[in-house]
Design a protein around this motif. Sequence first.
Motif, PDB file in Angstrom:
ATOM      1  N   LEU A 108       0.824  -1.204   0.000  1.00  0.00           N
ATOM      2  CA  LEU A 108       0.000   0.000   0.000  1.00  0.00           C
ATOM      3  C   LEU A 108       0.857   1.252   0.000  1.00  0.00           C
ATOM      4  CD1 LEU A 108      -2.796  -0.978   2.576  1.00  0.00           C
ATOM      5  CD2 LEU A 108      -2.983  -0.904   0.094  1.00  0.00           C
ATOM      6  N   ALA A 109       1.971   1.204   0.704  1.00  0.00           N
ATOM      7  CA  ALA A 109       2.838   2.385   0.822  1.00  0.00           C
ATOM      8  C   ALA A 109       3.741   2.571  -0.389  1.00  0.00           C
ATOM      9  CB  ALA A 109       3.695   2.267   2.083  1.00  0.00           C
ATOM     10  N   TYR A 110       4.051   1.497  -1.096  1.00  0.00           N
ATOM     11  CA  TYR A 110       5.112   1.519  -2.105  1.00  0.00           C
ATOM     12  C   TYR A 110       4.941   2.598  -3.173  1.00  0.00           C
ATOM     13  CZ  TYR A 110       8.542  -0.296  -5.427  1.00  0.00           C
ATOM     14  OH  TYR A 110       9.604  -0.423  -6.283  1.00  0.00           O
ATOM     15  N   GLY A 116       8.359   9.787  -3.269  1.00  0.00           N
ATOM     16  CA  GLY A 116       9.099  10.584  -2.289  1.00  0.00           C
ATOM     17  C   GLY A 116       8.228  11.181  -1.205  1.00  0.00           C
ATOM     18  N   VAL A 117       7.043  10.620  -1.002  1.00  0.00           N
ATOM     19  CA  VAL A 117       6.146  11.115   0.045  1.00  0.00           C
ATOM     20  C   VAL A 117       6.708  10.750   1.413  1.00  0.00           C
ATOM     21  CG1 VAL A 117       3.789  10.946   0.965  1.00  0.00           C
ATOM     22  CG2 VAL A 117       4.178  10.922  -1.513  1.00  0.00           C
ATOM     23  N   THR A 118       6.571  11.631   2.385  1.00  0.00           N
ATOM     24  CA  THR A 118       7.135  11.395   3.712  1.00  0.00           C
ATOM     25  C   THR A 118       6.416  10.250   4.425  1.00  0.00           C
ATOM     26  OG1 THR A 118       5.627  12.926   4.838  1.00  0.00           O
ATOM     27  CG2 THR A 118       7.674  13.851   3.927  1.00  0.00           C
ATOM     28  N   LYS A 119       7.104   9.625   5.369  1.00  0.00           N
ATOM     29  CA  LYS A 119       6.520   8.517   6.126  1.00  0.00           C
ATOM     30  C   LYS A 119       5.270   8.958   6.882  1.00  0.00           C
ATOM     31  CE  LYS A 119      10.761   5.826   6.801  1.00  0.00           C
ATOM     32  NZ  LYS A 119      11.696   5.242   7.805  1.00  0.00           N
ATOM     33  N   GLN A 120       5.297  10.201   7.374  1.00  0.00           N
ATOM     34  CA  GLN A 120       4.157  10.707   8.130  1.00  0.00           C
ATOM     35  C   GLN A 120       2.913  10.795   7.248  1.00  0.00           C
ATOM     36  OE1 GLN A 120       4.732  14.584   9.834  1.00  0.00           O
ATOM     37  NE2 GLN A 120       2.742  14.602  10.868  1.00  0.00           N
ATOM     38  N   VAL A 121       3.077  11.328   6.041  1.00  0.00           N
ATOM     39  CA  VAL A 121       1.940  11.446   5.126  1.00  0.00           C
ATOM     40  C   VAL A 121       1.465  10.062   4.686  1.00  0.00           C
ATOM     41  CG1 VAL A 121       1.197  12.283   2.858  1.00  0.00           C
ATOM     42  CG2 VAL A 121       2.571  13.749   4.339  1.00  0.00           C
ATOM     43  N   ILE A 122       2.405   9.159   4.422  1.00  0.00           N
ATOM     44  CA  ILE A 122       2.032   7.792   4.035  1.00  0.00           C
ATOM     45  C   ILE A 122       1.198   7.143   5.133  1.00  0.00           C
ATOM     46  CG2 ILE A 122       2.915   5.470   3.607  1.00  0.00           C
ATOM     47  CD1 ILE A 122       5.259   6.770   2.123  1.00  0.00           C
ATOM     48  N   GLN A 123       1.618   7.310   6.382  1.00  0.00           N
ATOM     49  CA  GLN A 123       0.879   6.725   7.489  1.00  0.00           C
ATOM     50  C   GLN A 123      -0.514   7.331   7.600  1.00  0.00           C
ATOM     51  OE1 GLN A 123       1.571   4.136   9.121  1.00  0.00           O
ATOM     52  NE2 GLN A 123       0.113   4.182  10.820  1.00  0.00           N
ATOM     53  N   GLN A 124      -0.618   8.636   7.383  1.00  0.00           N
ATOM     54  CA  GLN A 124      -1.924   9.292   7.423  1.00  0.00           C
ATOM     55  C   GLN A 124      -2.852   8.746   6.338  1.00  0.00           C
ATOM     56  OE1 GLN A 124      -0.825  13.413   6.984  1.00  0.00           O
ATOM     57  NE2 GLN A 124      -0.432  13.715   9.172  1.00  0.00           N
ATOM     58  N   GLN A 125      -2.293   8.592   5.122  1.00  0.00           N
ATOM     59  CA  GLN A 125      -3.089   8.045   4.024  1.00  0.00           C
ATOM     60  C   GLN A 125      -3.503   6.606   4.315  1.00  0.00           C
ATOM     61  OE1 GLN A 125      -4.244  10.609   2.295  1.00  0.00           O
ATOM     62  NE2 GLN A 125      -3.738   9.725   0.305  1.00  0.00           N
ATOM     63  N   LEU A 126      -2.578   5.848   4.869  1.00  0.00           N
ATOM     64  CA  LEU A 126      -2.854   4.445   5.184  1.00  0.00           C
ATOM     65  C   LEU A 126      -4.015   4.340   6.170  1.00  0.00           C
ATOM     66  CD1 LEU A 126      -1.933   1.475   4.846  1.00  0.00           C
ATOM     67  CD2 LEU A 126      -0.428   1.836   6.797  1.00  0.00           C
ATOM     68  N   GLY A 156      -6.023  -3.905  -3.617  1.00  0.00           N
ATOM     69  CA  GLY A 156      -5.691  -3.162  -4.829  1.00  0.00           C
ATOM     70  C   GLY A 156      -6.468  -1.857  -4.932  1.00  0.00           C
ATOM     71  N   ILE A 157      -7.730  -1.876  -4.514  1.00  0.00           N
ATOM     72  CA  ILE A 157      -8.544  -0.658  -4.539  1.00  0.00           C
ATOM     73  C   ILE A 157      -8.010   0.363  -3.532  1.00  0.00           C
ATOM     74  CG2 ILE A 157     -10.842   0.268  -4.044  1.00  0.00           C
ATOM     75  CD1 ILE A 157     -11.937  -2.467  -5.118  1.00  0.00           C
ATOM     76  N   VAL A 158      -7.680  -0.107  -2.322  1.00  0.00           N
ATOM     77  CA  VAL A 158      -7.124   0.794  -1.302  1.00  0.00           C
ATOM     78  C   VAL A 158      -5.814   1.398  -1.779  1.00  0.00           C
ATOM     79  CG1 VAL A 158      -6.198   0.923   1.048  1.00  0.00           C
ATOM     80  CG2 VAL A 158      -8.272  -0.399   0.605  1.00  0.00           C
ATOM     81  N   ARG A 159      -4.960   0.583  -2.400  1.00  0.00           N
ATOM     82  CA  ARG A 159      -3.661   1.083  -2.890  1.00  0.00           C
ATOM     83  C   ARG A 159      -3.857   2.199  -3.915  1.00  0.00           C
ATOM     84  NH1 ARG A 159       0.283  -3.376  -5.243  1.00  0.00           N
ATOM     85  NH2 ARG A 159      -1.523  -3.683  -6.596  1.00  0.00           N
ATOM     86  N   ALA A 160      -4.821   2.029  -4.800  1.00  0.00           N
ATOM     87  CA  ALA A 160      -5.079   3.062  -5.807  1.00  0.00           C
ATOM     88  C   ALA A 160      -5.620   4.338  -5.163  1.00  0.00           C
ATOM     89  CB  ALA A 160      -6.074   2.534  -6.842  1.00  0.00           C
ATOM     90  N   LEU A 161      -6.521   4.191  -4.202  1.00  0.00           N
ATOM     91  CA  LEU A 161      -7.109   5.358  -3.555  1.00  0.00           C
ATOM     92  C   LEU A 161      -6.083   6.142  -2.742  1.00  0.00           C
ATOM     93  CD1 LEU A 161     -10.557   3.883  -2.470  1.00  0.00           C
ATOM     94  CD2 LEU A 161     -10.140   5.605  -4.222  1.00  0.00           C
ATOM     95  N   MET A 162      -5.084   5.462  -2.208  1.00  0.00           N
ATOM     96  CA  MET A 162      -4.042   6.153  -1.451  1.00  0.00           C
ATOM     97  C   MET A 162      -3.294   7.166  -2.312  1.00  0.00           C
ATOM     98  SD  MET A 162      -2.346   3.430   1.205  1.00  0.00           S
ATOM     99  CE  MET A 162      -1.101   4.616   1.682  1.00  0.00           C
ATOM    100  N   ILE A 163      -3.175   6.889  -3.599  1.00  0.00           N
ATOM    101  CA  ILE A 163      -2.473   7.791  -4.517  1.00  0.00           C
ATOM    102  C   ILE A 163      -3.353   8.968  -4.907  1.00  0.00           C
ATOM    103  CG2 ILE A 163      -1.327   7.900  -6.785  1.00  0.00           C
ATOM    104  CD1 ILE A 163      -0.754   4.899  -6.426  1.00  0.00           C
TER     105      ILE A 163
END
Length: 255
Positions: A108-110, A116-126, A156-163
């Motif tokens: 999901l994070a990849y 180059g998104v920060t870990k903090q933003v990735i965690q928020q999106q997750l 797969g749907i969640v991964r797409a929505l995260m972007i």
Amino acid sequence: MNYEDTKAQKNLLRLERVSLAAPVGSQYLLKEISFEVFPGDRLCLIGPSGAGKTSLLRLLNRLLEPTAGTIYLENQDYRKLPVIPLRRQVMLVSQEPKLLGMTVRDALAYPLVLQGVTKQVIQQQLLKWIEQLHLPEDWLGRTEVQLSQGQRQLVGIVRALMIEPKILLFDEPTSALDAGRAAYVLQVLTQLCNEGKTTVVMVNHQLDLAQMFCNRVLYLQDGQLLEDVSATQLDWANLRDRFIQAEAQAAQDWG
């Protein structure tokens, strides 16, 4: 947002007389396809097997290049846009998403890590999207082989929505989900489209779900676009009959 409302807006995608030749032989998979996609559209591609629906999605994601005709994103010729940035804006979610050997959390994070998104933003999106789509937290440590097909589809749907792309292309995204989960996913997508946060182009053979979800229907058969109609103006009973007859004829031809 209905089709009549969207037509007053500037188009997001535009296809002009797009054709796609088969890899072998002289046949065409798609023949002079022209239509527009407007912001917030919930557009379903419907038609019998072999109609060219998946090929059309692949053209929109530039996994295939048209033999003739032109595709535009916000009036820019696809051929003049860099492929990777284009695919971040126009994202294809396949029927069988792959996690590339990663855990669900890492998969999901990849895509965001690559940007180059920060870990903090990735965690928020997750946290945002696993809560929105009711993805169980105990899935996050699992790998692809530990998930069912339906579970992989949801990931797969969640991964797409995260972007958060401008346009989501779905190829039978709920085919392996139970009816309740499929309806909920489409409800979430409908809300996102209505809020102007994304636009969806979806291949869906489940006509009951398509009727519930879409505001427009494109009916394809034998590589040709036969109808582009508002879902509220469509004769769904007639569409089902045509669909069944076309599938039966295709089965006979293959036999």
